[in-house]
Design a protein around this motif. Sequence first.
Motif, PDB file in Angstrom:
ATOM      1  N   GLY A 121      46.915  60.817  53.220  1.00  0.00           N
ATOM      2  CA  GLY A 121      47.169  62.367  53.005  1.00  0.00           C
ATOM      3  C   GLY A 121      46.295  63.100  53.679  1.00  0.00           C
ATOM      4  N   LEU A 122      44.966  62.603  53.941  1.00  0.00           N
ATOM      5  CA  LEU A 122      44.042  63.143  54.765  1.00  0.00           C
ATOM      6  C   LEU A 122      44.558  63.479  56.114  1.00  0.00           C
ATOM      7  CD1 LEU A 122      41.049  64.337  55.207  1.00  0.00           C
ATOM      8  CD2 LEU A 122      40.315  61.958  55.441  1.00  0.00           C
ATOM      9  N   LEU A 123      44.735  62.471  56.700  1.00  0.00           N
ATOM     10  CA  LEU A 123      45.260  62.592  58.065  1.00  0.00           C
ATOM     11  C   LEU A 123      46.193  63.487  58.308  1.00  0.00           C
ATOM     12  CD1 LEU A 123      44.838  58.986  59.651  1.00  0.00           C
ATOM     13  CD2 LEU A 123      43.430  60.941  60.139  1.00  0.00           C
ATOM     14  N   SER A 125      47.132  65.933  56.419  1.00  0.00           N
ATOM     15  CA  SER A 125      46.538  67.404  56.166  1.00  0.00           C
ATOM     16  C   SER A 125      45.701  67.890  57.467  1.00  0.00           C
ATOM     17  CB  SER A 125      45.737  67.330  54.910  1.00  0.00           C
ATOM     18  OG  SER A 125      44.731  68.785  54.746  1.00  0.00           O
ATOM     19  N   LEU A 126      45.062  66.922  58.000  1.00  0.00           N
ATOM     20  CA  LEU A 126      44.288  67.504  59.300  1.00  0.00           C
ATOM     21  C   LEU A 126      45.201  67.611  60.655  1.00  0.00           C
ATOM     22  CD1 LEU A 126      41.131  64.970  58.972  1.00  0.00           C
ATOM     23  CD2 LEU A 126      41.229  67.312  58.178  1.00  0.00           C
ATOM     24  N   ALA A 127      46.323  66.836  60.471  1.00  0.00           N
ATOM     25  CA  ALA A 127      47.271  67.073  61.346  1.00  0.00           C
ATOM     26  C   ALA A 127      48.073  68.293  61.098  1.00  0.00           C
ATOM     27  CB  ALA A 127      48.018  65.802  61.774  1.00  0.00           C
ATOM     28  N   ASN A 128      47.870  69.074  60.132  1.00  0.00           N
ATOM     29  CA  ASN A 128      48.741  70.216  59.631  1.00  0.00           C
ATOM     30  C   ASN A 128      50.172  69.792  59.302  1.00  0.00           C
ATOM     31  OD1 ASN A 128      49.044  72.954  59.015  1.00  0.00           O
ATOM     32  ND2 ASN A 128      49.592  73.462  61.173  1.00  0.00           N
ATOM     33  N   ASN A 129      50.426  68.712  58.618  1.00  0.00           N
ATOM     34  CA  ASN A 129      51.365  67.889  58.450  1.00  0.00           C
ATOM     35  C   ASN A 129      52.463  67.809  59.321  1.00  0.00           C
ATOM     36  OD1 ASN A 129      50.763  67.776  55.279  1.00  0.00           O
ATOM     37  ND2 ASN A 129      50.863  69.869  55.266  1.00  0.00           N
ATOM     38  N   SER A 130      51.868  67.400  60.443  1.00  0.00           N
ATOM     39  CA  SER A 130      52.821  67.000  61.544  1.00  0.00           C
ATOM     40  C   SER A 130      54.104  66.065  61.205  1.00  0.00           C
ATOM     41  CB  SER A 130      52.008  66.354  62.701  1.00  0.00           C
ATOM     42  OG  SER A 130      52.884  66.187  63.759  1.00  0.00           O
ATOM     43  N   LYS A 131      55.091  66.363  61.752  1.00  0.00           N
ATOM     44  CA  LYS A 131      56.330  65.573  61.759  1.00  0.00           C
ATOM     45  C   LYS A 131      56.441  64.705  62.993  1.00  0.00           C
ATOM     46  CE  LYS A 131      57.332  67.582  57.700  1.00  0.00           C
ATOM     47  NZ  LYS A 131      56.865  66.789  56.458  1.00  0.00           N
ATOM     48  N   ASP A 132      55.597  64.628  63.776  1.00  0.00           N
ATOM     49  CA  ASP A 132      55.671  63.685  64.781  1.00  0.00           C
ATOM     50  C   ASP A 132      55.901  62.447  64.555  1.00  0.00           C
ATOM     51  OD1 ASP A 132      54.270  61.621  67.009  1.00  0.00           O
ATOM     52  OD2 ASP A 132      54.772  63.552  68.110  1.00  0.00           O
ATOM     53  N   PRO A 133      57.170  61.744  65.361  1.00  0.00           N
ATOM     54  CA  PRO A 133      57.650  60.322  64.745  1.00  0.00           C
ATOM     55  C   PRO A 133      56.227  59.200  64.922  1.00  0.00           C
ATOM     56  CG  PRO A 133      58.816  60.979  66.732  1.00  0.00           C
ATOM     57  CD  PRO A 133      58.035  62.247  65.965  1.00  0.00           C
ATOM     58  N   ASP A 150      38.993  44.509  58.950  1.00  0.00           N
ATOM     59  CA  ASP A 150      37.684  44.941  58.383  1.00  0.00           C
ATOM     60  C   ASP A 150      37.410  46.303  58.945  1.00  0.00           C
ATOM     61  OD1 ASP A 150      37.000  42.766  56.884  1.00  0.00           O
ATOM     62  OD2 ASP A 150      36.308  41.764  58.750  1.00  0.00           O
ATOM     63  N   ALA A 151      38.262  46.720  59.908  1.00  0.00           N
ATOM     64  CA  ALA A 151      38.013  47.986  60.595  1.00  0.00           C
ATOM     65  C   ALA A 151      38.286  49.108  59.548  1.00  0.00           C
ATOM     66  CB  ALA A 151      39.036  48.174  61.681  1.00  0.00           C
ATOM     67  N   ASP A 152      37.765  50.488  59.918  1.00  0.00           N
ATOM     68  CA  ASP A 152      38.170  51.441  58.897  1.00  0.00           C
ATOM     69  C   ASP A 152      39.356  52.064  59.235  1.00  0.00           C
ATOM     70  OD1 ASP A 152      37.753  54.304  60.664  1.00  0.00           O
ATOM     71  OD2 ASP A 152      36.059  52.702  61.163  1.00  0.00           O
ATOM     72  N   PHE A 153      39.783  53.092  58.486  1.00  0.00           N
ATOM     73  CA  PHE A 153      41.370  53.451  58.469  1.00  0.00           C
ATOM     74  C   PHE A 153      41.724  54.341  59.835  1.00  0.00           C
ATOM     75  CE2 PHE A 153      45.141  56.219  57.493  1.00  0.00           C
ATOM     76  CZ  PHE A 153      45.783  55.248  57.384  1.00  0.00           C
ATOM     77  N   ILE A 154      40.591  55.071  60.004  1.00  0.00           N
ATOM     78  CA  ILE A 154      40.598  55.938  61.180  1.00  0.00           C
ATOM     79  C   ILE A 154      40.556  55.206  62.569  1.00  0.00           C
ATOM     80  CG2 ILE A 154      39.387  57.759  62.470  1.00  0.00           C
ATOM     81  CD1 ILE A 154      40.460  58.623  59.814  1.00  0.00           C
ATOM     82  N   THR A 155      39.930  53.994  62.637  1.00  0.00           N
ATOM     83  CA  THR A 155      40.091  53.227  63.776  1.00  0.00           C
ATOM     84  C   THR A 155      41.342  52.519  64.086  1.00  0.00           C
ATOM     85  OG1 THR A 155      37.768  52.505  63.825  1.00  0.00           O
ATOM     86  CG2 THR A 155      39.090  51.052  64.867  1.00  0.00           C
ATOM     87  N   ASN A 193      35.283  61.332  66.374  1.00  0.00           N
ATOM     88  CA  ASN A 193      34.233  61.475  65.430  1.00  0.00           C
ATOM     89  C   ASN A 193      34.375  62.615  64.438  1.00  0.00           C
ATOM     90  OD1 ASN A 193      32.513  59.897  67.010  1.00  0.00           O
ATOM     91  ND2 ASN A 193      32.006  61.305  68.294  1.00  0.00           N
ATOM     92  N   TYR A 194      35.328  63.688  64.866  1.00  0.00           N
ATOM     93  CA  TYR A 194      35.528  64.797  63.735  1.00  0.00           C
ATOM     94  C   TYR A 194      36.379  64.006  62.767  1.00  0.00           C
ATOM     95  CZ  TYR A 194      39.019  68.355  61.995  1.00  0.00           C
ATOM     96  OH  TYR A 194      39.823  69.040  61.152  1.00  0.00           O
ATOM     97  N   LEU A 195      37.383  63.169  62.900  1.00  0.00           N
ATOM     98  CA  LEU A 195      38.173  62.707  61.862  1.00  0.00           C
ATOM     99  C   LEU A 195      37.231  61.852  61.016  1.00  0.00           C
ATOM    100  CD1 LEU A 195      41.383  61.412  63.849  1.00  0.00           C
ATOM    101  CD2 LEU A 195      41.189  63.612  62.407  1.00  0.00           C
ATOM    102  N   ARG A 196      36.498  60.965  61.473  1.00  0.00           N
ATOM    103  CA  ARG A 196      35.487  60.224  60.846  1.00  0.00           C
ATOM    104  C   ARG A 196      34.525  60.858  59.763  1.00  0.00           C
ATOM    105  NH1 ARG A 196      34.748  56.061  65.160  1.00  0.00           N
ATOM    106  NH2 ARG A 196      36.048  54.443  64.601  1.00  0.00           N
ATOM    107  N   GLY A 197      34.149  62.233  60.434  1.00  0.00           N
ATOM    108  CA  GLY A 197      33.332  63.071  59.575  1.00  0.00           C
ATOM    109  C   GLY A 197      34.117  63.507  58.418  1.00  0.00           C
ATOM    110  N   GLU A 198      35.496  64.337  58.475  1.00  0.00           N
ATOM    111  CA  GLU A 198      36.026  64.705  57.470  1.00  0.00           C
ATOM    112  C   GLU A 198      36.698  63.317  56.613  1.00  0.00           C
ATOM    113  OE1 GLU A 198      37.359  67.963  57.381  1.00  0.00           O
ATOM    114  OE2 GLU A 198      35.292  67.767  58.467  1.00  0.00           O
TER     115      GLU A 198
END
Length: 581
Positions: A121-123, A125-133, A150-155, A193-198
């Motif tokens: 849900g975070l991603l 929201s940050l993508a302005n609820n994009s519908k891009d497939p 073991d990688a984080d979700f953003i990676t 970096n912006y996504l990881r900070g959020e």
Amino acid sequence: MQLKGLIRFFTVLLIIYSLYQLSFTYFVRQHEKKLEAKAKKSLNAKYPEAKNFKSLDDMPDSLVKFYNARLRILEDSTKDVTVTYGIHGAVSYQKAKNEELNLGLDLQGGMNVTLEVEMTGLLKSLANNSKDPNFLKAIENANNRKANSDADFITLFVEEFKKLDANRQLATLFSAASSGRVDVTSSDSKVVNYLRGEAKTAFENTNRILTTRIDQFGVAQPGIYPNPDKQIISVELPGVKDKERVRKLLQSTANLQFWETYKLEQVQQSLANVDRDFDAFLKGTLQDTTPLQAPDTTKAATPDTTAGKLPQIDTTAKTNVAKKSFFEILKAGQGVGIGSVSIKDTGRLRSYLNADLLRRHFPADAVFAYGDVNTKGQKEVPLYILRTYNRDKAPLEGDAITDARQEFDNGKPNVSLRMNDYGAAEWGKLTEKSYKEQIPIAIVLDNVVYSAPIAVGKLGNSSQITGNFTAETASDLANILKIGKLPAPAKIVQEQQVGPTLGQKSHSLWQYGIYYLIYCYFPVDAGLLQYQRLDCKYCTDIKPAVYGWYSCRFRRFVNSPWYCWSGINDWYGSGYERNYL
């Protein structure tokens, strides 16, 4: 020989200290037994049928709920009661509770819960609820991979997105809703970096909410172990058995709301009426009469233009020493809100205010809420009365916020707030009324008021919240406001009801003490006695030349009277005896 007395002295000292530490558990248990007896007495008085049940486990949920609520009030109200005396004088129940033996899950049972902070849900929201497939497919693939990576979700998301569309820049997805922190020309590394900070902020906010909610369980020593790298939080709740309540409270979505509040002069007469009836209410002699006519809350109250004195509320005078005064608990007119209350009395005061015989004095749409109780060193919290106009939904909620951040104006910290178009319109109405009538606007999360500013004028989609902020409190408020914008709820991925494996036969304090003595003290003491038995025989039996070279030289080097019984002497002595004597 000369060290025997010293060893005995420290052995006795160790025993005394161990008993002293165990004594906190004993006195806490004795105090809590008294509270449990009082709660049971209140339960039997309220519900006589409770006497027919042998234990709480056999009672209906309604009776157990009343008992637990009453017990929690008693525990909160006696936090400052002296239960024993220590090295530094009187020891309160709260302090002794903090010092008692930590039994943990293995001794008293409870629940072990692992929660995952949901980043999907975070991603979105940050993508302005994009519908891009490709964007949606990348999120789905990242979710499928995270269990075995073991990688984080953003990676994982970035890797999956690049597999689907290697030539597309991430900025095209996230620049629109970033409030200028990234733009369409930003590199992928800057966007990551912006996504990881959020994501980090969202995780910390979720952890903050969970910590506050866990306090509601009344668990003395909960274990909360956040792991930001894997976005999971492990929680240990010793003594908790209500699995459904745990699920509901830990997984419910945070609810950020903005409400009008009543001013003190608007509820002045209500408070005076409560104080008038308070003593009779406590004694059980207050008669239930026809409900009082609640004030009309559909119209704006006319501001009180009189001086700040409140003649109808006397918080100090007592016409009758034996009479209990409501204002001994609520210090009306002190601090912000309508008054302040000691943290230990918050549960008791809430039960009084919500009791039908006293609640009828207040407007029908009034809702009681406290300020944040987690401020370091804080002993009192403000009480607010929210004005809801009999609506469940606040006029403005967290989904209207697009950005919130800490800023500085001439060196003073403040909070910058941005709203979407709908939020800006509602925010304008709220702030205009707040400015004209000097009504505080409460910023409420999970029924806790984190701030209640008065607007300096009608505000739009961009505004500032100012006050006596420090850099830390301004940052905390900005993070609270972000909770409404960044949907990163926690979901339970694993839970376990743990039984008292070591303490299931008996929860006796003395049994815990025996465990401690057997497994901790006796092995240490046996070692000390063994060293003492050696009696430095090699210091006297070994030839003088060897003694002078070996023992005395080491004594001078170590410069410690502990050397003879340290065990090193015996080891070296045996070697010298075999080789040289």
